[in-house]
Scaffold this motif. Structure first.
Motif, PDB file in Angstrom:
ATOM      1  N   GLN A 114      -5.574   8.077   0.925  1.00 57.51           N
ATOM      2  CA  GLN A 114      -4.890   7.461   2.069  1.00 57.51           C
ATOM      3  C   GLN A 114      -5.694   6.247   2.538  1.00 57.51           C
ATOM      4  O   GLN A 114      -6.899   6.342   2.765  1.00 57.51           O
ATOM      5  N   VAL A 171       6.756  -0.461   7.164  1.00 55.83           N
ATOM      6  CA  VAL A 171       6.528   0.753   6.391  1.00 55.83           C
ATOM      7  C   VAL A 171       7.788   1.605   6.396  1.00 55.83           C
ATOM      8  O   VAL A 171       8.481   1.705   7.414  1.00 55.83           O
ATOM      9  N   SER A 224      -3.084  -2.998  10.741  1.00 56.14           N
ATOM     10  CA  SER A 224      -2.292  -2.233   9.785  1.00 56.14           C
ATOM     11  C   SER A 224      -2.678  -0.783   9.973  1.00 56.14           C
ATOM     12  O   SER A 224      -3.852  -0.417   9.858  1.00 56.14           O
ATOM     13  N   THR A 278      -5.132   1.738   4.079  1.00 52.39           N
ATOM     14  CA  THR A 278      -4.258   0.612   4.381  1.00 52.39           C
ATOM     15  C   THR A 278      -5.113  -0.642   4.497  1.00 52.39           C
ATOM     16  O   THR A 278      -6.342  -0.574   4.467  1.00 52.39           O
ATOM     17  N   ILE A 332      -3.040  -0.925  -4.117  1.00 55.15           N
ATOM     18  CA  ILE A 332      -3.387  -1.706  -2.933  1.00 55.15           C
ATOM     19  C   ILE A 332      -3.309  -3.165  -3.348  1.00 55.15           C
ATOM     20  O   ILE A 332      -4.055  -3.611  -4.233  1.00 55.15           O
ATOM     21  N   VAL A 379       0.879  -1.173   0.000  1.00 54.49           N
ATOM     22  CA  VAL A 379       0.000   0.000   0.000  1.00 54.49           C
ATOM     23  C   VAL A 379       0.915   1.221   0.000  1.00 54.49           C
ATOM     24  O   VAL A 379       1.794   1.347   0.856  1.00 54.49           O
ATOM     25  N   GLN A 403       4.447  -6.975   7.939  1.00 51.30           N
ATOM     26  CA  GLN A 403       4.257  -5.703   7.232  1.00 51.30           C
ATOM     27  C   GLN A 403       5.109  -4.629   7.893  1.00 51.30           C
ATOM     28  O   GLN A 403       5.022  -4.402   9.100  1.00 51.30           O
ATOM     29  N   ASP A 409       4.337   7.239   2.376  1.00 48.56           N
ATOM     30  CA  ASP A 409       4.066   6.094   3.250  1.00 48.56           C
ATOM     31  C   ASP A 409       4.115   4.857   2.364  1.00 48.56           C
ATOM     32  O   ASP A 409       3.210   4.601   1.572  1.00 48.56           O
ATOM     33  N   ARG A 425       4.396   0.943   2.444  1.00 51.57           N
ATOM     34  CA  ARG A 425       4.350  -0.280   3.244  1.00 51.57           C
ATOM     35  C   ARG A 425       4.281  -1.497   2.342  1.00 51.57           C
ATOM     36  O   ARG A 425       3.469  -1.568   1.415  1.00 51.57           O
TER      37      ARG A 425
END
Length: 447
Positions: free
Chosen positions: A132, A79, A298, A134, A238, A22, A77, A40, A42
Motif C-alpha cells: 500500500q 481514485v 495524495s 501513494t 507506481i 498507483v 488525481q 484502490d 488512482r
C-alpha cells in the motif's frame, strides 16, 4: 474478475495527458464462501475532466470515484474504490491509459501491469493484500539541489517490500529517468545536474511483496505453488512525473525550499483515529525567501485541506467503510513561489489507521499470555470487561511482541502498554518503566 473500471481502461482509446497511476488492493474477511476485496485505483491526468471522460464516459456521478487533489490546472488525481468478492486465483492485466504528458525520456504511450495474487496463503490462511502506498502526480526539484524522495510503502501481511523500475512488458518504452537512481527500499535519489537536463521525466516503477518465509499458495481448484523469499507475490505500479526545475538561488531548506516545522508529523509517523471520527493533522512550513502558497496531497478518499495563514495548513480525514483497520498512506508537499519560480518541500508521508477505538499512534503490537508473533495491522488482544470489585494485580507475566525498537520507540511502547492495562481495569495513575532485557515495571499509588 477485475473491477468493471479496470475492464473499461483496457478497451478505452481516449487520449489524455497522463500523469501516472498507483494501484493497490486489500483482502478482507471471508463472507458467503468468498473473500471481500477492495481495490484502490488512482490515476492522474492534466485535468479532472480527462479522468471523468476516461473512466466514466464523462459522468462519474454514479460510481465510487473521489477527487484526491488537483494543482491549478496542472494535474488532477482521482481514485476509484472498487469492492467485491473474489475467488482464490491470480489475475494479470496490461493497461494503457492514454499518452503521457511530454517528457524528456521520450515515453509516449502509457502502459502498466497489474498482478493480483488472491490464492490462499499458508502463513495467514487467507489471500494476501498488495503493498500500500501513494504519491503526488508531480514531484519537482531544482536542478542544483540534492534531494531524496522516500516512498512510504506498507504491507498488511508483513511481507518484504521491494521497488524497481518497470521492465518490458510492464511499460511501452521503459527508459528510466537518467537523473534519478532507485533503491530496492523504495528511495529515489537526485543529484545536482546541469541545465540541459531540466524538464519533466516519466517515472515508471513496480512494487513487489516477497514472503519472509517459504509459503504455499492454493487456488480455488486445489492447485498449489510454493513461494520462497525470492519469489514476488503481487506486483503494483507506481507512475508519476518528476520535473527538474531551473536552479534555485539556495538549496538551504527554509529559504526557497519550504521546510517543515512542528507540529507537522515526521515522515513515517503512524497515527490512528476512531473509525467514526474525523482526524485532523496540522502541517506547518516556512520559506523565508519565498511565499508558501499551497499544500498538495495524495492520500485516501475523504482527505480535505485548508489554509489558515501563510505556511499553516490543516488536513482532515473522515474514514470511509473500506478504510477500517488498514494503514492508509497520506503524502504531501508544500509549495512556495518566488519571482515566478515554484519550489517544493520534501515529500513527506505518514500512515493513518481507522480503528474501533481512538489512540494517538497505532504501530503493530500484540499482547498475549503465551509467546506470539507480530500482527501487522491489528492487535490480537481479545476484548474483555473487567470484573468490578477491589481486585489488585500483584504480579503479571506477559509476553509482548512488536516491530517497534526498544532503543528508539520506548515511549510509544510504554504508552501502548499503559493504555491496554488501564482498559483492562488498572488505575489510570499507574506508571510504567522499561527495564533492561525488555522487562516492564508497573507501579501505582497505594489504595
Amino acid at each position: 474478475m477485475l473491477s468493471s473500471v479496470l475492464l473499461l481502461l483496457l478497451i478505452s482509446g481516449a487520449q489524455a495527458s497522463y500523469y501516472g497511476v498507483v494501484f493497490s488492493y486489500s483482502v478482507g474477511d471471508l463472507q458467503s464462501g468468498r473473500y471481500q476485496k477492495t481495490e484502490d485505483y488512482r490515476v492522474s491526468f492534466s485535468s479532472c475532466e480527462e479522468f471523468d471522460s476516461f473512466f466514466c464516459g464523462g459522468n462519474c456521478s454514479g460510481m465510487p470515484v473521489y477527487l484526491i487533489d488537483e494543482s491549478r490546472g496542472e494535474w488532477c488525481q482521482k481514485v476509484h474504490i472498487g469492492s467485491g468478492s473474489s475467488s482464490l486465483n491470480t489475475f494479470n492485466s496490461m493497461v494503457s491509459a492514454g499518452n503521457w504528458t511530454e517528457n524528456i525520456n521520450g515515453i509516449v504511450s502509457s502502459t502498466f501491469g497489474l498482478h493480483l495474487d488472491l490464492r490462499n496463503r499458508s502463513d495467514i490462511n487467507k489471500p494476501g493484500s498488495s503493498p500500500q502506498t501513494t504519491i503526488i502526480p508531480l514531484v519537482r526539484v531544482p536542478s542544483n539541489c540534492q534531494r531524496n524522495i522516500n516512498l512510504l510503502v506498507s504491507d498488511p501481511d508483513g511481507d518484504d517490500i521491494r521497488c524497481r523500475y518497470a521492465a518490458d512488458p510492464e511499460c511501452n518504452i521503459c527508459t528510466p529517468p537518467s537523473v534519478l537512481s532507485l533503491s530496492s527500499s523504495c528511495s529515489l535519489s537526485f543529484s545536482p545536474t546541469n541545465s540541459s537536463n531540466e524538464g519533466p521525466y516519466a517515472v515508471q516503477m513496480v512494487v513487489e511483496d516477497f514472503p519472509r518465509q517459504t509459503i504455499t499458495l492454493t487456488n480455488s481448484s486445489g492447485g498449489q505453488e510454493v513461494k520462497t523469499t525470492s519469489d514476488a507475490i503481487s506486483k503494483i505500479p507506481i507512475q508519476f512525473v518528476f520535473r527538474v526545475d531551473p536552479a534555485a538561488p539556495s538549496c538551504t531548506e527554509g529559504e526557497y525550499l519550504p521546510r517543515f516545522l512542528p507540529p507537522t508529523p515526521e515522515h513515517g509517523a503512524q497515527i490512528s483515529t476512531n473509525d467514526s471520527e474525523t482526524l485532523e493533522i496540522i502541517v506547518r512550513a516556512e520559506a523565508t525567501q519565498a511565499e508558501t502558497t499551497e499544500i498538495l496531497i495524495s492520500g485516501p478518499a475523504g482527505v480535505t485541506k485548508s489554509l489558515s495563514g501563510s505556511g499553516n495548513f490543516t488536513l482532515t480525514w473522515t474514514p470511509i467503510a473500506s478504510d477500517r483497520g488498514l494503514n492508509k498512506t497520506l503524502c504531501f508537499v508544500v509549495q512556495a513561489n518566488s519571482s515566478g519560480s515554484v519550489y517544493q518541500s520534501d515529500l513527506r508521508c505518514i500512515l493513518m489507521t481507522a480503528v474501533s477505538h481512538p489512540s494517538t499512534t497505532t504501530p503493530p503490537l500484540t499482547t498475549t499470555n503465551q509467546p506470539t508473533t507480530t500482527t501487522p495491522l491489528a492487535s490480537s488482544i481479545q476484548n474483555s470487561t473487567p470484573v468490578p470489585g477491589p481486585n489488585y494485580v500483584l504480579a503479571l507475566n506477559t509476553k509482548i511482541s512488536t516491530s517497534l525498537s526498544l532503543e528508539t520507540d520506548s515511549a510509544t511502547i510504554t504508552n501502548l502498554i499503559k493504555e491496554e492495562l488501564i482498559r483492562r481495569g488498572m488505575s489510570p495513575d499507574i506508571t510504567l518503566k522499561l527495564l533492561s532485557g525488555g522487562a516492564v515495571q508497573v507501579t501505582t499509588a497505594a489504595p
